[in-house]
Design an enzyme around this catalytic site. Structure first.
Site, short mmCIF file in Angstrom:
data_model
loop_
_atom_site.label_atom_id
_atom_site.label_comp_id
_atom_site.label_asym_id
_atom_site.label_seq_id
_atom_site.Cartn_x
_atom_site.Cartn_y
_atom_site.Cartn_z
N CYS A 119 0.84 -1.20 0.00
CA CYS A 119 0.00 0.00 0.00
C CYS A 119 0.88 1.26 0.00
O CYS A 119 1.49 1.57 -1.01
CB CYS A 119 -1.00 -0.04 1.15
SG CYS A 119 -2.41 1.06 0.90
N HIS A 127 -3.44 -5.59 0.62
CA HIS A 127 -2.88 -6.00 1.91
C HIS A 127 -2.89 -7.53 2.02
O HIS A 127 -3.91 -8.13 2.35
CB HIS A 127 -3.70 -5.40 3.06
CG HIS A 127 -3.52 -3.93 3.19
ND1 HIS A 127 -2.53 -3.38 3.99
CD2 HIS A 127 -4.16 -2.90 2.60
CE1 HIS A 127 -2.58 -2.07 3.90
NE2 HIS A 127 -3.56 -1.74 3.07
N GLU A 177 -1.59 -9.22 4.31
CA GLU A 177 -1.56 -9.61 5.71
C GLU A 177 -2.94 -9.79 6.34
O GLU A 177 -3.06 -10.30 7.45
CB GLU A 177 -0.74 -8.60 6.53
CG GLU A 177 -1.40 -7.24 6.69
CD GLU A 177 -1.16 -6.26 5.56
OE1 GLU A 177 -1.43 -5.06 5.76
OE2 GLU A 177 -0.72 -6.66 4.47
#
Length: 186
Positions: free
Chosen positions: A75, A162, A164
């Site tokens: 990002c 993202h 994660e």
């Protein structure tokens, strides 16, 4: 073996990046973006530039890109990479966090093993408008032309989404691929 440094850019998910690496038994340390570049170079084997609210608060991150270490930008980390190498970033038309379907055009080593289309979780408050010269476009979506980029020769990679978060399809694979890139290119 030295750890991977996860650079905290004040984003709400930086701790999840660190946790995802630990869950994969990849040694990682969360460090502030004010860590001097020489300490970064000496202390780690690769860098993940985490997300954050504003490029103005990115500390030394652009200088970390000149250390010759493999880098994965997520990002805001992607935006730092694009700006540093002559690309540009603009306000996204779709805004905040949410699901998006990305289409992988080039399956570089950072996206190895992924299908041609997948659902990810991303913020499009800002996005890369122009990919820097020498970088290849890896993925796009219907709302963002530049979802992922890479400079394989420099081992620098950037994702708008993202990996994660649990909403991203097999997000941990990105971290496994990044770790493999580091191990294959000491």
């Amino acid at each position: 073996m030295l750890p991977i440094y996860v650079v905290n850019n004040f984003g709400q998910f930086n701790h999840l990046i660190h946790r995802a690496l630990r869950d994969l038994d990849i040694d990682a340390v969360l460090v502030p973006n004010t860590t001097p570049p020489e300490k970064i170079r000496e202390g780690c084997r690769g860098i993940i530039l985490g997300g954050g609210p504003a490029i103005e608060r990115a500390g030394y991150c652009s200088r970390y890109l000149d250390l010759g270490l493999p880098v994965l930008g997520i990002c805001l980390g992607l935006h730092i990479i694009a700006n540093r190498f002559g690309g540009s970033v603009q306000t996204g038309q779709s805004g905040g966090y949410g699901p998006v379907d990305v289409e992988i055009g080039e399956s570089d080593e950072i996206l190895a093993g992924y299908p041609e289309k997948m659902s990810v979780w991303a913020s499009h408050a800002d996005e890369v408008a122009h990919v820097p010269e020498g970088f290849m476009l890896l993925a796009r979506s219907s709302i963002c032309n530049n979802e992922a980029i890479a400079s394989p020769d420099k081992h620098i990679y950037g994702l708008q989404w993202h990996p994660e978060v649990s909403h991203t399809f097999e997000g941990k694979r990105v971290f496994e691929n990044f770790n493999r890139i580091i191990l294959d290119n000491p």
